[in-house]
Design a protein around this motif. Structure first.
Motif, PDB file in Angstrom:
ATOM      1  N   SER A  85      14.075  -2.889  -9.772  1.00  0.00           N
ATOM      2  CA  SER A  85      14.353  -3.959 -10.719  1.00  0.00           C
ATOM      3  C   SER A  85      13.628  -3.646 -12.011  1.00  0.00           C
ATOM      4  N   GLY A  86      14.015  -4.328 -13.080  1.00  0.00           N
ATOM      5  CA  GLY A  86      13.384  -4.107 -14.372  1.00  0.00           C
ATOM      6  C   GLY A  86      13.738  -2.755 -14.957  1.00  0.00           C
ATOM      7  N   SER A  87      13.107  -2.444 -16.067  1.00  0.00           N
ATOM      8  CA  SER A  87      13.333  -1.159 -16.739  1.00  0.00           C
ATOM      9  C   SER A  87      12.133  -0.875 -17.634  1.00  0.00           C
ATOM     10  N   GLY A  88      11.963   0.378 -17.942  1.00  0.00           N
ATOM     11  CA  GLY A  88      10.845   0.750 -18.801  1.00  0.00           C
ATOM     12  C   GLY A  88      10.496   2.206 -18.610  1.00  0.00           C
ATOM     13  N   ALA A  89       9.700   2.712 -19.537  1.00  0.00           N
ATOM     14  CA  ALA A  89       9.320   4.121 -19.476  1.00  0.00           C
ATOM     15  C   ALA A  89       8.327   4.401 -18.364  1.00  0.00           C
ATOM     16  N   THR A  90       7.573   3.382 -17.956  1.00  0.00           N
ATOM     17  CA  THR A  90       6.581   3.546 -16.894  1.00  0.00           C
ATOM     18  C   THR A  90       7.001   2.744 -15.671  1.00  0.00           C
ATOM     19  N   ALA A  91       6.956   3.386 -14.517  1.00  0.00           N
ATOM     20  CA  ALA A  91       7.367   2.738 -13.278  1.00  0.00           C
ATOM     21  C   ALA A  91       6.154   2.302 -12.466  1.00  0.00           C
ATOM     22  N   LEU A  92       6.341   1.241 -11.722  1.00  0.00           N
ATOM     23  CA  LEU A  92       5.389   0.809 -10.700  1.00  0.00           C
ATOM     24  C   LEU A  92       6.027   1.099  -9.353  1.00  0.00           C
ATOM     25  N   LEU A  93       5.381   1.948  -8.548  1.00  0.00           N
ATOM     26  CA  LEU A  93       5.932   2.365  -7.267  1.00  0.00           C
ATOM     27  C   LEU A  93       5.104   1.727  -6.154  1.00  0.00           C
ATOM     28  N   TYR A  94       5.715   0.821  -5.387  1.00  0.00           N
ATOM     29  CA  TYR A  94       5.009  -0.031  -4.439  1.00  0.00           C
ATOM     30  C   TYR A  94       5.156   0.492  -3.011  1.00  0.00           C
ATOM     31  N   LEU A  95       4.018   0.584  -2.295  1.00  0.00           N
ATOM     32  CA  LEU A  95       3.984   1.049  -0.912  1.00  0.00           C
ATOM     33  C   LEU A  95       3.377  -0.054  -0.043  1.00  0.00           C
ATOM     34  N   HIS A  96       4.095  -0.498   0.969  1.00  0.00           N
ATOM     35  CA  HIS A  96       3.717  -1.690   1.732  1.00  0.00           C
ATOM     36  C   HIS A  96       2.755  -1.381   2.872  1.00  0.00           C
ATOM     37  N   TYR A  97       2.306  -2.440   3.526  1.00  0.00           N
ATOM     38  CA  TYR A  97       1.353  -2.361   4.636  1.00  0.00           C
ATOM     39  C   TYR A  97       2.071  -2.057   5.952  1.00  0.00           C
ATOM     40  N   TRP A  98       1.286  -1.745   6.990  1.00  0.00           N
ATOM     41  CA  TRP A  98       1.808  -1.517   8.335  1.00  0.00           C
ATOM     42  C   TRP A  98       2.350  -2.834   8.877  1.00  0.00           C
ATOM     43  N   GLY A  99       3.670  -2.914   8.990  1.00  0.00           N
ATOM     44  CA  GLY A  99       4.312  -4.153   9.401  1.00  0.00           C
ATOM     45  C   GLY A  99       5.171  -4.759   8.312  1.00  0.00           C
ATOM     46  N   GLY A 100       5.034  -4.279   7.090  1.00  0.00           N
ATOM     47  CA  GLY A 100       5.757  -4.869   5.974  1.00  0.00           C
ATOM     48  C   GLY A 100       7.030  -4.111   5.622  1.00  0.00           C
ATOM     49  N   SER A 101       7.504  -4.347   4.406  1.00  0.00           N
ATOM     50  CA  SER A 101       8.701  -3.685   3.900  1.00  0.00           C
ATOM     51  C   SER A 101       8.685  -3.798   2.377  1.00  0.00           C
ATOM     52  N   ALA A 102       9.717  -3.289   1.760  1.00  0.00           N
ATOM     53  CA  ALA A 102       9.807  -3.372   0.300  1.00  0.00           C
ATOM     54  C   ALA A 102       9.719  -4.816  -0.181  1.00  0.00           C
ATOM     55  N   ARG A 103      10.284  -5.740   0.582  1.00  0.00           N
ATOM     56  CA  ARG A 103      10.317  -7.131   0.097  1.00  0.00           C
ATOM     57  C   ARG A 103       8.951  -7.813   0.155  1.00  0.00           C
ATOM     58  N   THR A 104       7.967  -7.192   0.805  1.00  0.00           N
ATOM     59  CA  THR A 104       6.606  -7.718   0.744  1.00  0.00           C
ATOM     60  C   THR A 104       6.155  -7.880  -0.699  1.00  0.00           C
ATOM     61  N   TRP A 105       6.657  -7.028  -1.573  1.00  0.00           N
ATOM     62  CA  TRP A 105       6.197  -6.997  -2.969  1.00  0.00           C
ATOM     63  C   TRP A 105       6.953  -7.951  -3.892  1.00  0.00           C
ATOM     64  N   ARG A 106       7.982  -8.614  -3.409  1.00  0.00           N
ATOM     65  CA  ARG A 106       8.794  -9.441  -4.311  1.00  0.00           C
ATOM     66  C   ARG A 106       7.990 -10.522  -5.027  1.00  0.00           C
ATOM     67  N   PRO A 107       7.063 -11.244  -4.361  1.00  0.00           N
ATOM     68  CA  PRO A 107       6.290 -12.248  -5.106  1.00  0.00           C
ATOM     69  C   PRO A 107       5.446 -11.639  -6.226  1.00  0.00           C
ATOM     70  N   VAL A 108       4.929 -10.434  -6.012  1.00  0.00           N
ATOM     71  CA  VAL A 108       4.151  -9.752  -7.058  1.00  0.00           C
ATOM     72  C   VAL A 108       5.063  -9.346  -8.206  1.00  0.00           C
ATOM     73  N   ILE A 109       6.193  -8.751  -7.868  1.00  0.00           N
ATOM     74  CA  ILE A 109       7.141  -8.303  -8.900  1.00  0.00           C
ATOM     75  C   ILE A 109       7.645  -9.488  -9.717  1.00  0.00           C
ATOM     76  N   ASP A 110       7.887 -10.616  -9.059  1.00  0.00           N
ATOM     77  CA  ASP A 110       8.358 -11.818  -9.767  1.00  0.00           C
ATOM     78  C   ASP A 110       7.332 -12.322 -10.775  1.00  0.00           C
ATOM     79  N   ALA A 111       6.061 -11.984 -10.570  1.00  0.00           N
ATOM     80  CA  ALA A 111       4.994 -12.429 -11.470  1.00  0.00           C
ATOM     81  C   ALA A 111       4.712 -11.425 -12.582  1.00  0.00           C
ATOM     82  N   LEU A 112       5.519 -10.362 -12.666  1.00  0.00           N
ATOM     83  CA  LEU A 112       5.317  -9.317 -13.672  1.00  0.00           C
ATOM     84  C   LEU A 112       6.519  -9.245 -14.601  1.00  0.00           C
TER      85      LEU A 112
END
Length: 258
Positions: A8-35
């Motif tokens: 999601s989003g766009s820009g010259a710099t990317a944020l690459l998110y790696l989740h915890y043992w038991g999680g998934s990509a969607r673990t990060w959605r609340p953080v991404i929504d706040a950025l």
């Protein structure tokens, strides 16, 4: 191995998110929504989790790091910051230790340290049953992972993500990757590092990070989130987003030499 990921989003710099043992990509959605959307957000399902392939073997840190580098190559990311939570934090350290081109910095959220967690065989075996069913996942949430109740929707998400994990992935982390000693690699990390830890974390508490991580990455900066536990992306997404935003807006030098 081709990982599934969300962007999601766009820009010259990317944020690459790696989740915890038991999680998934969607673990990060609340953080991404706040950025802001002017960052390119890339959240991956690590192998064995979410919608990524679920092989019967190959869950060492080298395997998972190679998968992450494959995502970087696939998306041709030229400037990026790794954001790793717990298991994802240890994978991020492994990736960063090789100083790949384009890496600008790391944000390690309640990260698993480079030293092996001192658990005996019985404790590691008990961990493999933490995600057996909804009851065991709920108990793990309430007594290990969080410092307070999650909203019902997020709690259900955690249960679903944990149940979907490959049996091999559930076994491999406590018995293999978590037990890997990558202190020599951690010492090679030259990129700026910010560590975010929950004050009430019962998995990797701030005191443990001071003794099991900071000595190997002495230039890292440790921040503590009051009253929160291990699942910071879900318990305190705005605090995590604030730390990420500060890293993204401060001048970030290219990889430093040591």
């Amino acid at each position: 191995m081709t990982l599934d990921f969300e962007t999601s989003g766009s820009g010259a710099t990317a944020l690459l998110y790696l989740h915890y043992w038991g999680g998934s990509a969607r673990t990060w959605r609340p953080v991404i929504d706040a950025l802001p959307d002017d960052y390119l957000h890339v959240a991956v399902d690590l192998r064995g989790w979410g919608d990524s392939p679920k092989p019967d073997a190959g869950y060492g840190l080298a395997d998972m790091a190679a998968d992450v580098l494959g995502v970087i190559d696939t998306l041709a990311l030229e400037r990026y910051v790794l954001v790793g939570h717990s298991m994802g934090g240890k994978v991020a350290q492994y990736v960063a230790s090789d100083r790949p081109a384009g890496l600008l910095g790391l944000v390690l959220v309640a990260p698993s340290p480079p030293l092996p967690l001192p658990l005996d065989t019985a404790q590691r075996t008990a961990m493999t049953h933490a995600y057996d069913d909804a009851v065991s996942i709920g108990a793990t949430l309430d007594h290990v992972l969080t410092a307070g109740p999650l909203p019902p929707a997020l709690r259900n998400q955690v249960v679903e993500d944990s149940l979907r994990g490959a049996p091999a992935a559930k076994r491999a982390w406590p018995h293999e990757a978590m037990a890997e000693d990558i202190t020599d690699r951690a010492r090679r990390i030259g990129a700026p590092v910010t560590i975010v830890s929950g004050e009430l974390d019962r998995v990797d508490p701030p005191a443990a990070l001071l003794t099991h991580l900071l000595p190997f990455i002495p230039h890292a900066v440790l921040e503590t989130v009051p009253g929160r536990g291990h699942l910071l992306p879900l318990e305190a997404p705005r605090a995590v987003a604030h730390a990420i935003r500060r890293v993204m807006t401060d001048p970030m030098p290219r990889l430093q030499s040591t």
